[in-house]
Design a protein around this motif. Structure first.
Motif, PDB file in Angstrom:
ATOM      1  N   GLU A  13       0.843  -1.201   0.000  1.00 34.94           N
ATOM      2  CA  GLU A  13       0.000   0.000   0.000  1.00 34.94           C
ATOM      3  C   GLU A  13       0.874   1.245   0.000  1.00 34.94           C
ATOM      4  O   GLU A  13       1.968   1.262   0.564  1.00 34.94           O
ATOM      5  CB  GLU A  13      -0.912   0.026   1.224  1.00 34.94           C
ATOM      6  CG  GLU A  13      -2.038  -0.964   1.166  1.00 34.94           C
ATOM      7  CD  GLU A  13      -2.945  -0.867   2.382  1.00 34.94           C
ATOM      8  OE1 GLU A  13      -4.158  -1.006   2.188  1.00 34.94           O
ATOM      9  OE2 GLU A  13      -2.450  -0.665   3.506  1.00 34.94           O
ATOM     10  N   GLU A  14       0.366   2.303  -0.640  1.00 36.10           N
ATOM     11  CA  GLU A  14       1.097   3.565  -0.685  1.00 36.10           C
ATOM     12  C   GLU A  14       0.939   4.271   0.659  1.00 36.10           C
ATOM     13  O   GLU A  14      -0.180   4.463   1.143  1.00 36.10           O
ATOM     14  CB  GLU A  14       0.578   4.438  -1.826  1.00 36.10           C
ATOM     15  CG  GLU A  14       1.520   5.538  -2.209  1.00 36.10           C
ATOM     16  CD  GLU A  14       1.123   6.249  -3.484  1.00 36.10           C
ATOM     17  OE1 GLU A  14       1.984   6.955  -4.021  1.00 36.10           O
ATOM     18  OE2 GLU A  14      -0.034   6.116  -3.926  1.00 36.10           O
ATOM     19  N   ILE A  15       2.072   4.630   1.259  1.00 31.96           N
ATOM     20  CA  ILE A  15       2.072   5.267   2.574  1.00 31.96           C
ATOM     21  C   ILE A  15       2.864   6.563   2.523  1.00 31.96           C
ATOM     22  O   ILE A  15       3.620   6.807   1.596  1.00 31.96           O
ATOM     23  CB  ILE A  15       2.670   4.333   3.656  1.00 31.96           C
ATOM     24  CG1 ILE A  15       4.118   3.970   3.313  1.00 31.96           C
ATOM     25  CG2 ILE A  15       1.810   3.108   3.864  1.00 31.96           C
ATOM     26  CD1 ILE A  15       4.869   3.281   4.439  1.00 31.96           C
ATOM     27  N   ARG A  16       2.667   7.391   3.533  1.00 32.61           N
ATOM     28  CA  ARG A  16       3.465   8.596   3.690  1.00 32.61           C
ATOM     29  C   ARG A  16       3.995   8.616   5.126  1.00 32.61           C
ATOM     30  O   ARG A  16       3.224   8.549   6.073  1.00 32.61           O
ATOM     31  CB  ARG A  16       2.637   9.848   3.416  1.00 32.61           C
ATOM     32  CG  ARG A  16       3.507  11.109   3.384  1.00 32.61           C
ATOM     33  CD  ARG A  16       2.718  12.368   3.078  1.00 32.61           C
ATOM     34  NE  ARG A  16       2.010  12.397   1.821  1.00 32.61           N
ATOM     35  CZ  ARG A  16       2.565  12.632   0.632  1.00 32.61           C
ATOM     36  NH1 ARG A  16       3.870  12.808   0.536  1.00 32.61           N
ATOM     37  NH2 ARG A  16       1.835  12.673  -0.456  1.00 32.61           N
ATOM     38  N   ASN A  17       5.330   8.671   5.229  1.00 26.72           N
ATOM     39  CA  ASN A  17       5.979   8.762   6.531  1.00 26.72           C
ATOM     40  C   ASN A  17       6.349  10.229   6.738  1.00 26.72           C
ATOM     41  O   ASN A  17       7.173  10.765   6.021  1.00 26.72           O
ATOM     42  CB  ASN A  17       7.210   7.856   6.576  1.00 26.72           C
ATOM     43  CG  ASN A  17       7.784   7.738   7.958  1.00 26.72           C
ATOM     44  OD1 ASN A  17       7.101   7.998   8.941  1.00 26.72           O
ATOM     45  ND2 ASN A  17       9.033   7.347   8.048  1.00 26.72           N
ATOM     46  N   LEU A  18       5.713  10.864   7.716  1.00 25.33           N
ATOM     47  CA  LEU A  18       5.949  12.281   7.976  1.00 25.33           C
ATOM     48  C   LEU A  18       7.263  12.480   8.723  1.00 25.33           C
ATOM     49  O   LEU A  18       7.855  11.531   9.239  1.00 25.33           O
ATOM     50  CB  LEU A  18       4.782  12.868   8.769  1.00 25.33           C
ATOM     51  CG  LEU A  18       3.407  12.765   8.099  1.00 25.33           C
ATOM     52  CD1 LEU A  18       2.336  13.368   8.995  1.00 25.33           C
ATOM     53  CD2 LEU A  18       3.400  13.400   6.741  1.00 25.33           C
ATOM     54  N   LYS A  19       7.716  13.733   8.795  1.00 33.18           N
ATOM     55  CA  LYS A  19       8.984  14.049   9.467  1.00 33.18           C
ATOM     56  C   LYS A  19       8.992  13.622  10.928  1.00 33.18           C
ATOM     57  O   LYS A  19      10.039  13.341  11.485  1.00 33.18           O
ATOM     58  CB  LYS A  19       9.284  15.554   9.368  1.00 33.18           C
ATOM     59  CG  LYS A  19       9.593  16.023   7.968  1.00 33.18           C
ATOM     60  CD  LYS A  19      10.113  17.431   7.944  1.00 33.18           C
ATOM     61  CE  LYS A  19       9.048  18.437   8.272  1.00 33.18           C
ATOM     62  NZ  LYS A  19       9.485  19.823   8.110  1.00 33.18           N
ATOM     63  N   CYS A  20       7.843  13.550  11.532  1.00 33.59           N
ATOM     64  CA  CYS A  20       7.733  13.158  12.940  1.00 33.59           C
ATOM     65  C   CYS A  20       7.767  11.639  13.118  1.00 33.59           C
ATOM     66  O   CYS A  20       7.592  11.128  14.218  1.00 33.59           O
ATOM     67  CB  CYS A  20       6.456  13.724  13.532  1.00 33.59           C
ATOM     68  SG  CYS A  20       4.970  13.231  12.641  1.00 33.59           S
ATOM     69  N   ASN A  21       7.975  10.905  12.020  1.00 34.60           N
ATOM     70  CA  ASN A  21       8.048   9.440  11.991  1.00 34.60           C
ATOM     71  C   ASN A  21       6.712   8.749  12.229  1.00 34.60           C
ATOM     72  O   ASN A  21       6.685   7.590  12.617  1.00 34.60           O
ATOM     73  CB  ASN A  21       9.110   8.898  12.960  1.00 34.60           C
ATOM     74  CG  ASN A  21      10.500   9.145  12.429  1.00 34.60           C
ATOM     75  OD1 ASN A  21      10.729   9.087  11.215  1.00 34.60           O
ATOM     76  ND2 ASN A  21      11.425   9.440  13.321  1.00 34.60           N
ATOM     77  N   HIS A  22       5.610   9.439  12.000  1.00 37.61           N
ATOM     78  CA  HIS A  22       4.303   8.788  12.010  1.00 37.61           C
ATOM     79  C   HIS A  22       3.954   8.410  10.574  1.00 37.61           C
ATOM     80  O   HIS A  22       4.189   9.183   9.650  1.00 37.61           O
ATOM     81  CB  HIS A  22       3.239   9.710  12.613  1.00 37.61           C
ATOM     82  CG  HIS A  22       3.423   9.928  14.073  1.00 37.61           C
ATOM     83  ND1 HIS A  22       3.548  11.170  14.624  1.00 37.61           N
ATOM     84  CD2 HIS A  22       3.518   9.044  15.089  1.00 37.61           C
ATOM     85  CE1 HIS A  22       3.705  11.055  15.931  1.00 37.61           C
ATOM     86  NE2 HIS A  22       3.698   9.772  16.237  1.00 37.61           N
ATOM     87  N   THR A  23       3.399   7.212  10.407  1.00 43.08           N
ATOM     88  CA  THR A  23       3.124   6.668   9.086  1.00 43.08           C
ATOM     89  C   THR A  23       1.618   6.481   8.906  1.00 43.08           C
ATOM     90  O   THR A  23       0.929   6.001   9.814  1.00 43.08           O
ATOM     91  CB  THR A  23       3.857   5.319   8.908  1.00 43.08           C
ATOM     92  OG1 THR A  23       5.248   5.524   9.153  1.00 43.08           O
ATOM     93  CG2 THR A  23       3.673   4.780   7.509  1.00 43.08           C
TER      94      THR A  23
END
Length: 147
Positions: A84-94
């Motif tokens: 699945e396409e995910i986005r990992n933000l700078k705060c390390n939450h996915t």
């Protein structure tokens, strides 16, 4: 004489009723204009907006790791599946990319849904807030957003 005074009193009653109806109609029109104006001036995310988000927080594909508990997207509350396409933000939450992108588009502060840390650099956020404070009407062009 009585007939004339009754006629005049009926005219005043009708005039008062018409005035009340027009006042109520004007209030409804005013409310509709305010709703329309706020929906037009509400910030709209554009391709440029998401390009900036992609540069700072690139999307990728989820690779399942050997964990006791599966990873979960806290926006839609479903487990992340392999591929699945995910986005990992700078705060390390996915999150699922689609879920967090929808959140970022609607969030006026452009923050992580979980910890509320900023997703974009401070200088971009300052310019975005200035644009929103000036209540500029969005005409659909990417040039309208000043980044």
């Amino acid at each position: 004489m009585v007939g004339v005074s009754q006629f005049i009193s009926y005219k005043y009653i009708i005039l008062i009723c018409l005035t009340l109806i027009l006042t109520e109609l004007a209030n409804h029109v005013h409310s509709a204009i305010i709703i329309l104006y706020t929906s037009i001036t509400r910030p709209i995310a554009t391709a440029r907006f998401f390009k900036l988000i992609d540069e700072e927080n690139p999307a990728s594909r989820y690779k399942s790791r050997k964990r006791l508990e599966p990873m979960e997207c806290t926006v839609c509350l479903s487990n992340l599946e392999k591929g699945e396409e995910i986005r990992n933000l700078k705060c390390n939450h996915t999150f699922h990319k689609a879920c967090v992108d929808k959140w970022l588009q609607q969030d006026s502060e452009v923050t992580c849904p979980l910890c509320r840390s900023s997703v974009l650099p401070e200088e971009i956020m300052v310019k975005l807030k200035q644009r929103r404070n000036n209540n500029q009407v969005y005409d659909g062009s990417d040039e309208e957003i000043i980044f």
